[in-house]
Design an enzyme around this catalytic site. Structure first.
Site, PDB file in Angstrom:
ATOM      1  N   SER A  52      26.566  50.384 127.509  1.00  0.00           N
ATOM      2  CA  SER A  52      26.079  50.157 126.562  1.00  0.00           C
ATOM      3  C   SER A  52      24.011  50.600 126.539  1.00  0.00           C
ATOM      4  O   SER A  52      23.533  51.209 126.451  1.00  0.00           O
ATOM      5  CB  SER A  52      26.557  50.169 125.140  1.00  0.00           C
ATOM      6  OG  SER A  52      28.018  50.553 125.086  1.00  0.00           O
ATOM      7  N   HIS A  73      22.508  47.395 121.876  1.00  0.00           N
ATOM      8  CA  HIS A  73      22.671  48.531 121.962  1.00  0.00           C
ATOM      9  C   HIS A  73      21.132  47.877 121.423  1.00  0.00           C
ATOM     10  O   HIS A  73      19.827  49.390 121.701  1.00  0.00           O
ATOM     11  CB  HIS A  73      23.282  48.435 120.773  1.00  0.00           C
ATOM     12  CG  HIS A  73      24.699  48.604 120.944  1.00  0.00           C
ATOM     13  ND1 HIS A  73      25.679  49.465 120.650  1.00  0.00           N
ATOM     14  CD2 HIS A  73      25.721  48.299 122.694  1.00  0.00           C
ATOM     15  CE1 HIS A  73      27.053  49.112 121.747  1.00  0.00           C
ATOM     16  NE2 HIS A  73      26.717  49.073 122.651  1.00  0.00           N
TER      17      HIS A  73
END
Length: 285
Positions: free
Chosen positions: A206, A263
């Protein structure tokens, strides 16, 4: 095998339609950026002459060849894979790690790939400072958390997004540049998660994905290129998901802990590299 430059065109020229013609005709080729130009390479002088003639006739593609796409789908897939070798290699390594770690359920193999090594003490994980592992020469831990996934949904979603973003960058700027970006964003997002989240068990592509997303987004705004032109809804969806995860709602719904720092760190790093890369590409134009 010697590569021959069949075409040299401005970066503003959209080659996607013509590349579709070459794919459907199964003409071996690749496109790279050289000195501010798009260069289309083929294996021989004869093929270069054929490609130039094709481009003279069908610079934006030939609609009549669209009907051949279903019949040649297998050949087209081979062409796509041949042009996306680095993207496929990263995904293959990710799948291999998912198998040997049993999607995070096998501590005996998992602990070799985490950012901070750990040992089991009863029902608890006792983490070892990363500095100790680095001093022992275990430098791979800076990157390998990106290969760890917890659950089939985690693996599938990240794999699909890496395939979508990775092959765009590989087609536009080459396998080496995609690998460099992947490792850079993995390093920065992993470090951000450890610094802001503390010792914990985290992993996944991610952080890298948000880095690639930020890179394509900013690069495209500064130096427009068809390869990095993402549908507006994709960017909005990814940013909304980032905010939902950061709000704690996803965790509260029972989907597990989210590596929010990874992220955000990946996205900021991707935007910064996209800013530098886009500015350089724009200057060369």
């Amino acid at each position: 095998m010697t590569a021959i430059a069949a075409l040299r065109l401005s970066l503003d020229v959209d080659l996607s339609g013509f590349v579709g013609v070459l794919q459907r005709l199964q003409v071996p080729h690749r496109v790279s950026e050289e000195a501010g130009e798009q260069v289309l390479w083929v294996p021989s002088e004869q093929q270069a002459a054929d490609v130039r003639e094709l481009y003279r006739r069908f610079p934006k593609g030939d609609p009549r060849l669209q009907a051949l796409a279903p019949a040649r789908s297998q050949g087209r897939m081979r062409t796509v894979l041949a042009a996306s070798k680095m993207t496929a290699l990263v995904l293959l390594l990710t799948l291999l790690v998912a198998c040997v770690t049993l999607l995070g359920d096998n501590p005996a193999t998992l602990h070799w790939l985490t950012f901070a090594d750990f040992r089991l003490q009863g029902d608890y994980l006792v983490f070892i400072p990363p500095a100790d592992s680095l001093a022992a020469g275990q430098w791979w831990r800076l990157f390998t958390p990106m290969l760890i996934h917890f659950g089939i949904l985690h693996l599938t979603m990240n794999g699909l997004w890496y395939w979508e973003l990775g092959r765009r960058i590989e087609a536009r700027q080459g396998a080496g540049w995609l690998l460099a970006l992947t490792l850079l964003f993995a390093l920065l997002s992993n470090a951000a998660q450890y610094l802001f989240g503390g010792p914990s068990l985290f992993g996944g592509l991610s952080g890298v994905l948000y880095g690639l997303l930020g890179y394509c987004w900013i690069f495209q705004r500064l130096a427009p290129t068809p390869a990095y032109r993402l549908p507006p809804g994709v960017l909005v969806m990814m940013l909304v998901w980032l905010l939902l995860c950061a709000s704690g709602l996803i965790t509260a719904l029972g989907f597990g802990s989210i590596a929010n720092a990874a992220h955000v760190g990946g996205l900021l790093a991707g935007c910064l590299v996209g800013l530098l890369g886009g500015a350089l590409a724009r200057r060369h134009r």
